[in-house]
Scaffold this active site. Structure first.
Site, PDB file in Angstrom:
ATOM      1  N   ASP A   1       0.876  -1.163   0.000  1.00 23.57           N
ATOM      2  CA  ASP A   1       0.000   0.000   0.000  1.00 23.57           C
ATOM      3  C   ASP A   1       0.918   1.218   0.000  1.00 23.57           C
ATOM      4  O   ASP A   1       1.508   1.555   1.024  1.00 23.57           O
ATOM      5  CB  ASP A   1      -0.894  -0.033   1.252  1.00 23.57           C
ATOM      6  CG  ASP A   1      -1.737   1.232   1.403  1.00 23.57           C
ATOM      7  OD1 ASP A   1      -1.667   2.108   0.519  1.00 23.57           O
ATOM      8  OD2 ASP A   1      -2.458   1.342   2.417  1.00 23.57           O
TER       9      ASP A   1
ATOM     10  N   LYS B   1       2.766  11.361  -3.287  1.00 20.50           N
ATOM     11  CA  LYS B   1       1.737  10.674  -4.080  1.00 20.50           C
ATOM     12  C   LYS B   1       0.737  11.669  -4.668  1.00 20.50           C
ATOM     13  O   LYS B   1       0.124  11.409  -5.693  1.00 20.50           O
ATOM     14  CB  LYS B   1       1.019   9.670  -3.184  1.00 20.50           C
ATOM     15  CG  LYS B   1       0.048   8.758  -3.901  1.00 20.50           C
ATOM     16  CD  LYS B   1      -0.535   7.776  -2.909  1.00 20.50           C
ATOM     17  CE  LYS B   1      -1.594   6.889  -3.487  1.00 20.50           C
ATOM     18  NZ  LYS B   1      -2.150   6.016  -2.433  1.00 20.50           N
TER      19      LYS B   1
ATOM     20  N   GLU C   1      -7.169   0.436  -4.507  1.00 17.69           N
ATOM     21  CA  GLU C   1      -7.163   0.347  -3.036  1.00 17.69           C
ATOM     22  C   GLU C   1      -8.495  -0.134  -2.457  1.00 17.69           C
ATOM     23  O   GLU C   1      -8.502  -1.047  -1.626  1.00 17.69           O
ATOM     24  CB  GLU C   1      -6.757   1.699  -2.441  1.00 17.69           C
ATOM     25  CG  GLU C   1      -5.273   1.966  -2.633  1.00 17.69           C
ATOM     26  CD  GLU C   1      -4.872   3.422  -2.461  1.00 17.69           C
ATOM     27  OE1 GLU C   1      -5.691   4.222  -1.981  1.00 17.69           O
ATOM     28  OE2 GLU C   1      -3.730   3.746  -2.815  1.00 17.69           O
TER      29      GLU C   1
ATOM     30  N   ASP D   1     -13.008   5.210   1.418  1.00 18.72           N
ATOM     31  CA  ASP D   1     -11.599   5.312   1.797  1.00 18.72           C
ATOM     32  C   ASP D   1     -11.190   6.773   1.847  1.00 18.72           C
ATOM     33  O   ASP D   1     -11.067   7.432   0.823  1.00 18.72           O
ATOM     34  CB  ASP D   1     -10.758   4.540   0.770  1.00 18.72           C
ATOM     35  CG  ASP D   1      -9.255   4.602   1.053  1.00 18.72           C
ATOM     36  OD1 ASP D   1      -8.840   5.357   1.958  1.00 18.72           O
ATOM     37  OD2 ASP D   1      -8.504   3.900   0.362  1.00 18.72           O
TER      38      ASP D   1
END
Ligand code: ADP
Ligand code: MG
Length: 641
Positions: free
Chosen positions: A31, A92, A193, A215
């Site tokens: 992850d 990211k 994800e 999420d």
């Protein structure tokens, strides 16, 4: 990775001997988070999160560049206070984005970011300019190394599944793939994800039916609606915002605190930017700590600042601000409410896209650190009129799901999973007048393919140029430019005579591939794809060559080994599929498969280079593709009966 390995019939593969741990091939689940990264692996049938040297499972996604060392994780995070400009976090948020796209982002307060080649942003660090792909690859390399160390006595690592937000577009996915390559990781697959989280819950809790994954992390918000039935995971729709998350709460709370303490007069980002980098950093850190404290069982939190002790108020030195105050939970909830409202709006449209009513949802899964906020849980519970599932640690669940999928792809699992994910944004071509002609619609199941015929408009024309975009809007200028590609080597003919069939294929990683065939002679036409924001081959090779470490580890042998592993798995699967007589190959297929298979066996036996094995693998994939697709469709039909 070849397409065949992504296709497994539910419940058909046999369990490998899990006791022969010593030479087990492990698949890593990674992850790669905005704030934290986590690595997990399946040991004895269960996903397990690996700890770093300090015994910690959650690794800060921070890279620190000093003159001659590069630190990653906790050590790098500790450098943030001392040397913020060289301690890069939340990268990211920038990966796969152009320099102009990130211009109005808080990053430029802390870092010296300039425009590099191909319009990519680059950070000025003590070790020179670094792109988000290179910085991300440092994190991945660090994770790979400690996994290798941890698993070295138990077996070898076959490859990794790396997760990305479902909402990531092609350029962002490609960038993560590039980072994996730079980190010398054999990428089994990119996985969304939320899908990973659903896999983890499904296996742990035996959940089935329709499921929503919400999420909310540090930098991104992601939503997926899935249907789970007998080992088949079908994503119905996804949605999200790649720039919404806990970092925004921190930034707004920092402004609120600074205003409350009289450090800034006007409650705005611009006012905050006038403070020193260290002061901004402290405000952000304190805001984050305050936010996290307020998630515990308290209604009010104390705030104390140190960088402002000398009254460093740039606006008014005579009026010293006070250095402490308290923030109530209600104050905080008011600050984040617009963000949570936005997330619920996105959720509503995702439900609409999926054609599902609120009442039809069987389970809601919470993922990401920001779902620890009681207000967020409350809002979701109100929205669905049911308590969300959060029994697996929201920080770890994505890596655990990825580890399960990596274990499947490493060939270790009996209870195979068939994942049918979707493409998050439509892919289209620019046509006359700057219009976006959509070729593949968003929320189509992947892998997916679309073909289109094109012709020449000039006599004797031997090349054609195209512009690929991604997005929902009608005008190309409102979409994201992905790539320009050129078809070359067409036969010169009169205008309108040539017929070129262009195939757009989105693979199971969600990545676009383009190929073209000239109808007049049936030959494949050469396709030159130039990504708008990605790295080109040259940049890539340069970085690879510069990386001294690659030479050290003798990457050629390593690559051959990894490819051999891929090839062996493919052969094993093929042998199994051929042995099942219920869906046999045609005579023609059988001959082609046999030939490709022999070639692959030979290239594994006498390996000269990784490319040769790769070509042989592709040969087998191509020869067996139709046969395997048929089997998959059968399996899918059976599983949904
Ligand atoms: P990502 O996957 O984007 O890296 P994570 O899922 O790790 O993000 O979530 C990180 C975010 O969660 C950060 O913004 C962090 O401040 C926030 N967070 C973590 N724990 C808590 C908590 N107890 N209360 C509120 N926010 C939290
Ligand atoms: Mg995350």
């Amino acid at each position: 990775m070849n397409a065949l390995l992504q296709i497994q019939e539910p419940g058909s593969a046999e369990q490998q001997d899990n006791n022969s741990q010593a030479n087990k091939t492990y698949g890593l689940g990674i992850d790669l988070g905005t704030t934290h990264s986590i690595i997990a692996v399946v040991c004895k049938g269960e996903p397990e999160v690996l700890c770093d040297e300090e015994g910690k499972q959650v690794i800060p996604s921070v890279v620190h560049y000093s003159d001659n060392t590069t630190l990653v994780g906790h050590e790098a995070a500790a450098m943030r206070a001392v040397d913020p400009a060289n301690s890069i976090f939340s990268v990211k948020r920038l990966i796969g984005r152009s320099h102009e796209e990130i211009a109005d982002n808080n990053f430029s307060n802390i870092y010296d970011i300039s425009q590099g080649e191909n319009n990519l942003p680059q950070f000025a660090t003590r070790q020179g300019n670094k792109s988000p792909v290179e910085i991300s690859s440092e994190i991945l390399k660090y994770l790979r190394k400690f996994a290798e160390k941890r698993l070295q006595e138990q077996g070898n690592i076959g490859g990794a599944v790396i997760t990305v937000p479902a909402y990531f577009d092609d350029a962002q996915r490609q960038a993560v793939k590039d980072a994996a390559l730079l980190a010398d990781i054999n990428l089994y697959r990119l996985m969304n994800e939320p899908t990973a989280a659903a896999v983890a819950y499904a296996l742990d809790k035996n959940t089935s039916g329709t499921l929503v994954v919400y999420d909310l992390g540090g930098g991104t918000f992601d939503i997926s609606i899935l249907r789970l039935e007998k080992g088949v995971f079908r994503v119905l729709a996804t949605g999200g915002n790649t720039a919404l998350g806990g970092d925004d709460f921190d930034a707004d709370l920092a402004i609120h605190i600074a205003t409350k303490l009289g450090i800034i007069k006007e409650s705005s980002n611009q006012a905050l930017e006038k403070l020193s980098k260290k002061q901004q950093q402290e405000l952000l850190t304190v805001a984050r700590q305050t936010k996290e404290k307020l998630s515990a069982d308290i209604t009010e939190a104390e705030v104390k600042l140190t960088q402002f002790a000398q009254g460093k108020n740039p606006e008014d030195k005579s009026n010293l601000p006070s250095h402490s105050c308290s923030i109530t939970r209600i104050e905080f909830e008011e600050i984040i409410q617009p963000y949570i409202d936005e997330s619920l709006t996105i959720m509503t449209s995702a439900l609409k896209d999926a054609g599902v009513q609120n009442a039809e949802i069987d389970n809601v899964v919470l993922v990401g650190g920001s779902t620890r906020i009681p207000y967020v849980k409350q809002q979701i519970a109100d929205f669905f009129k049911r308590e969300p599932l959060c029994s697996i640690d929201p920080d770890l669940v994505v890596a655990m799901g990825a580890a399960i999928q990596a274990d499947v792809l490493a060939g270790n699992r009996k209870d195979s999973i068939l994942l049918l994910d979707v493409i998050p944004l439509s892919l289209g071509l620019e046509t006359m007048g700057g219009l976006n002609e959509k070729l593949i619609r968003r929320n189509s199941s992947i892998p997916v393919e679309a073909t289109h015929d094109f012709t020449t408009y000039k006599d004797g024309q031997t090349a054609m140029s195209f512009h690929i975009v991604q997005g929902e809007r009608e005008l190309v200028r409102d979409c994201r430019s992905l790539a320009h590609f050129t078809l070359r080597g067409l036969l010169p003919q009169s205008a309108g005579k040539a017929r070129v069939k262009v195939t757009f294929r989105v693979d199971a990683d969600g990545l676009l591939n383009v190929s073209a065939q000239d109808h007049s002679d049936g030959k494949m036409t050469e396709v030159d794809v130039h990504p708008t924001y990605g790295m080109n081959e040259q940049d890539f090779r340069k970085i690879l060559e510069e990386s001294a470490e690659m030479a050290e580890e003798d990457s050629k042998i390593r690559k051959i080994k990894l490819k051999e592993e891929d090839g062996k798995q493919l052969l094993a699967m093929l042998v199994k599929a051929l042995a099942d007589e219920s869906i046999p190959p045609t005579a023609e297929e059988s001959a082609a498969i046999e030939m490709a298979k022999n070639k692959l066996e030979e290239s594994i036996e006498n390996p000269t280079n990784a490319e040769e094995i790769d070509q042989a693998i592709n040969g087998v994939s191509a020869a067996a593709e139709a046969f395997i697709n048929r089997r998959m469709q059968e399996a899918f039909k059976n599983s949904t009966k």
